[in-house]
Design an enzyme around this catalytic site. Structure first.
Site, PDB file in Angstrom:
ATOM      1  CG  ASN A   9      14.370  10.707  27.379  1.00 16.78           C
ATOM      2  OD1 ASN A   9      13.666  11.548  27.899  1.00 16.78           O
ATOM      3  ND2 ASN A   9      15.364  11.069  27.264  1.00 16.78           N
ATOM      4  CG  ASP A  11      13.821  14.067  26.974  1.00 15.25           C
ATOM      5  OD1 ASP A  11      14.081  14.835  28.303  1.00 15.25           O
ATOM      6  OD2 ASP A  11      14.764  14.187  27.065  1.00 15.25           O
ATOM      7  CG  HIS A  12       9.618  12.978  23.721  1.00 17.62           C
ATOM      8  ND1 HIS A  12       9.595  14.483  22.755  1.00 17.62           N
ATOM      9  CD2 HIS A  12      10.411  12.422  22.700  1.00 17.62           C
ATOM     10  CE1 HIS A  12      10.627  14.675  22.216  1.00 17.62           C
ATOM     11  NE2 HIS A  12      11.085  12.851  22.354  1.00 17.62           N
ATOM     12  NE  ARG A  20      -3.480  23.686  23.886  1.00 16.34           N
ATOM     13  CZ  ARG A  20      -4.543  23.350  23.635  1.00 16.34           C
ATOM     14  NH1 ARG A  20      -5.468  23.059  24.405  1.00 16.34           N
ATOM     15  NH2 ARG A  20      -4.839  23.198  21.995  1.00 16.34           N
ATOM     16  CG  HIS A  45      18.365  16.395  26.322  1.00 17.55           C
ATOM     17  ND1 HIS A  45      19.096  16.566  25.354  1.00 17.55           N
ATOM     18  CD2 HIS A  45      19.476  17.438  27.124  1.00 17.55           C
ATOM     19  CE1 HIS A  45      19.436  17.055  24.993  1.00 17.55           C
ATOM     20  NE2 HIS A  45      19.891  18.251  25.847  1.00 17.55           N
ATOM     21  NE  ARG A  47      16.393  19.655  22.895  1.00 22.76           N
ATOM     22  CZ  ARG A  47      17.715  19.335  21.673  1.00 22.76           C
ATOM     23  NH1 ARG A  47      17.146  18.298  21.836  1.00 22.76           N
ATOM     24  NH2 ARG A  47      18.917  19.787  20.875  1.00 22.76           N
ATOM     25  NE  ARG A  51      14.225  21.329  21.305  1.00 25.72           N
ATOM     26  CZ  ARG A  51      14.532  21.285  20.515  1.00 25.72           C
ATOM     27  NH1 ARG A  51      14.191  19.699  19.792  1.00 25.72           N
ATOM     28  NH2 ARG A  51      15.562  22.053  19.794  1.00 25.72           N
ATOM     29  CG  HIS A  52      11.894  18.114  25.817  1.00 23.07           C
ATOM     30  ND1 HIS A  52      13.115  18.487  27.112  1.00 23.07           N
ATOM     31  CD2 HIS A  52      12.115  18.230  24.764  1.00 23.07           C
ATOM     32  CE1 HIS A  52      13.990  17.583  26.168  1.00 23.07           C
ATOM     33  NE2 HIS A  52      13.702  17.318  24.634  1.00 23.07           N
ATOM     34  CD  GLU A  72      19.802  12.449  27.465  1.00 21.36           C
ATOM     35  OE1 GLU A  72      18.895  13.191  26.340  1.00 21.36           O
ATOM     36  OE2 GLU A  72      19.617  11.008  27.142  1.00 21.36           O
ATOM     37  CB  THR A 102      15.948  14.146  18.035  1.00 22.57           C
ATOM     38  OG1 THR A 102      16.243  13.652  19.588  1.00 22.57           O
ATOM     39  CG2 THR A 102      15.697  13.467  17.219  1.00 22.57           C
ATOM     40  CB  THR A 103      20.748  14.059  20.491  1.00 18.65           C
ATOM     41  OG1 THR A 103      19.991  14.281  21.984  1.00 18.65           O
ATOM     42  CG2 THR A 103      22.197  14.384  20.953  1.00 18.65           C
ATOM     43  CD  GLU A 153      23.220   7.073  26.076  1.00 15.14           C
ATOM     44  OE1 GLU A 153      22.854   7.694  27.621  1.00 15.14           O
ATOM     45  OE2 GLU A 153      21.457   6.918  24.927  1.00 15.14           O
ATOM     46  CG  HIS A 192      18.960   8.776  19.702  1.00 13.77           C
ATOM     47  ND1 HIS A 192      17.655   9.039  18.922  1.00 13.77           N
ATOM     48  CD2 HIS A 192      18.982  10.409  20.054  1.00 13.77           C
ATOM     49  CE1 HIS A 192      17.499  10.374  18.383  1.00 13.77           C
ATOM     50  NE2 HIS A 192      18.641  10.789  19.481  1.00 13.77           N
ATOM     51  N   GLY A 193      16.365   6.195  19.687  1.00 18.83           N
ATOM     52  CA  GLY A 193      15.396   5.530  18.658  1.00 18.83           C
ATOM     53  C   GLY A 193      14.996   4.596  18.489  1.00 18.83           C
ATOM     54  N   GLY A 214      12.739   6.806  25.541  1.00 15.94           N
ATOM     55  CA  GLY A 214      11.855   7.898  24.925  1.00 15.94           C
ATOM     56  C   GLY A 214      10.508   7.233  24.372  1.00 15.94           C
TER      57      GLY A 214
HETATM   58  N1  PXP Z   1      19.882   8.754  24.710  1.00 13.85           N
HETATM   59  C1  PXP Z   1      20.496  10.263  24.585  1.00 13.85           C
HETATM   60  C2  PXP Z   1      21.737  10.409  24.466  1.00 13.85           C
HETATM   61  C3  PXP Z   1      18.965  10.975  23.817  1.00 13.85           C
HETATM   62  O1  PXP Z   1      19.223  12.439  23.255  1.00 13.85           O
HETATM   63  C4  PXP Z   1      18.267  10.705  23.404  1.00 13.85           C
HETATM   64  C5  PXP Z   1      17.333  11.603  22.953  1.00 13.85           C
HETATM   65  O2  PXP Z   1      16.544  12.882  24.344  1.00 13.85           O
HETATM   66  C6  PXP Z   1      17.567   9.125  23.749  1.00 13.85           C
HETATM   67  C7  PXP Z   1      18.874   8.459  24.089  1.00 13.85           C
HETATM   68  C8  PXP Z   1      16.283   8.579  23.595  1.00 13.85           C
HETATM   69  O3  PXP Z   1      15.555   8.765  22.552  1.00 13.85           O
HETATM   70  P1  PXP Z   1      14.359   8.210  21.935  1.00 13.85           P
HETATM   71  O4  PXP Z   1      13.527   9.538  22.405  1.00 13.85           O
HETATM   72  O5  PXP Z   1      14.441   8.266  20.574  1.00 13.85           O
HETATM   73  O6  PXP Z   1      14.466   6.701  22.446  1.00 13.85           O
END
Ligand code: PXP
Length: 255
Positions: A9, A11-12, A20, A45, A47, A51-52, A72, A102-103, A153, A192-193, A214
């Site tokens: 992922n 996003d970050h 910036r 994702h 959103r 935001r990202h 996503e 975050t989600t 998921e 996630h996480g 991510g």
């Molecule tokens: N899966 C889903 C559905 C998510 O929303 C996210 C966070 O955007 C992730 C996985 C990835 O999570 P992490 O960034 O904590 O690895």
């Protein structure tokens, strides 16, 4: 059963760029480097609050990636309309709240049934594989199955946030949910996480097709670079031999 695919992922990377509001660091360039290092797919994702990831990022990602793009999105009408035009290969439906960092939880498939009945077929018709991001709860899985989503998921956030015996309990909850999902004909991803310390037991649960990770990889890449951060995560995934051994013990436990 196969080794889970690693979807990263990005996003970050976009979060940092948006700090910036400039062009750099570019999530597309980063995604291409991750792909080159062995990532099996890229996730982002889009959103509602942008935001990202921005709309143009999704278009560029689909245009430039060789591998699959998993988008996503929430069930918001605007986001679904954008997803339908995105060309993404897979769609993961997630809940979205404005104030969250975050989600925060899985989609409540029961509460969202009416909307899901429209959105799942619409996205499927566009050629995308749909997954529902759900907490590892059997009733949510049953509804996901009934609604015709091919994938779920499993939300691994509770597992990731706990330690010691509490984490073990969460792992067991994930394993039961994964087994139940597969028994009723759902295909299973997880995310996630997840990070370098906690990923291996989830990857070895059996039957997980794809891991979405991510934050941990993007953060690690700041110290060691994209290629090494991706390679280190790939090295933590089980071998085919370990997956086969796991499948054998799961079959034995069932009989
Ligand atoms: N899966 C889903 C559905 C998510 O929303 C996210 C966070 O955007 C992730 C996985 C990835 O999570 P992490 O960034 O904590 O690895």
């Amino acid at each position: 059963m196969n080794i889970p695919r690693l979807h990263i992922n990005v996003d970050h990377v976009a979060t940092l760029r948006q700090a910036r509001r400039g062009e750099f660091p570019c999530p597309i360039e980063w995604a291409l480097a991750a792909e080159k290092a062995g990532a099996h797919g890229i996730t982002c994702h889009l959103r509602k609050d942008r935001r990202h990831i921005q709309d143009a990022d999704v278009i560029r990602l689909r245009g430039e990636l060789q591998s699959t793009l998993n988008l996503e999105l929430s069930l918001d009408t605007e986001m679904v309309a954008l997803a339908l035009k995105s060309g993404a290969d897979a769609f993961c439906l997630v809940p979205e709240m404005r104030q969250e960092v975050t989600t925060e939880g899985g989609l409540d498939c029961k509460k969202e049934q009416a909307r899901l009945r429209d959105v799942i077929p619409a996205l499927t018709e566009e050629g995308g594989l749909v997954s529902l991001f759900v907490d590892p709860e059997p009733d949510q899985l049953d509804v996901a199955r009934e609604l015709g989503a091919p994938f779920v998921e499993l939300h691994t956030g509770c597992y990731a946030n706990r330690t010691g015996a509490a984490r073990e309990q969460e792992l067991e909850r994930l394993m039961r949910a994964s087994a139940h999902a597969q028994d009723i004909g759902l295909r299973v991803n997880a995310g996630h996480g997840l990070d370098y310390d906690n990923v291996s037991p989830v990857a070895l649960m059996g039957g997980i097709e794809e891991l979405n990770i991510g934050f941990a990889i993007v953060a690690r890449a700041m110290f060691v670079g994209v290629a090494q951060a991706v390679e280190e995560m790939l090295e933590l995934l089980p071998s085919q031999g370990e997956i086969d051994g796991r499948a054998t013990s799961l079959r034995a436990a069932k009989n």
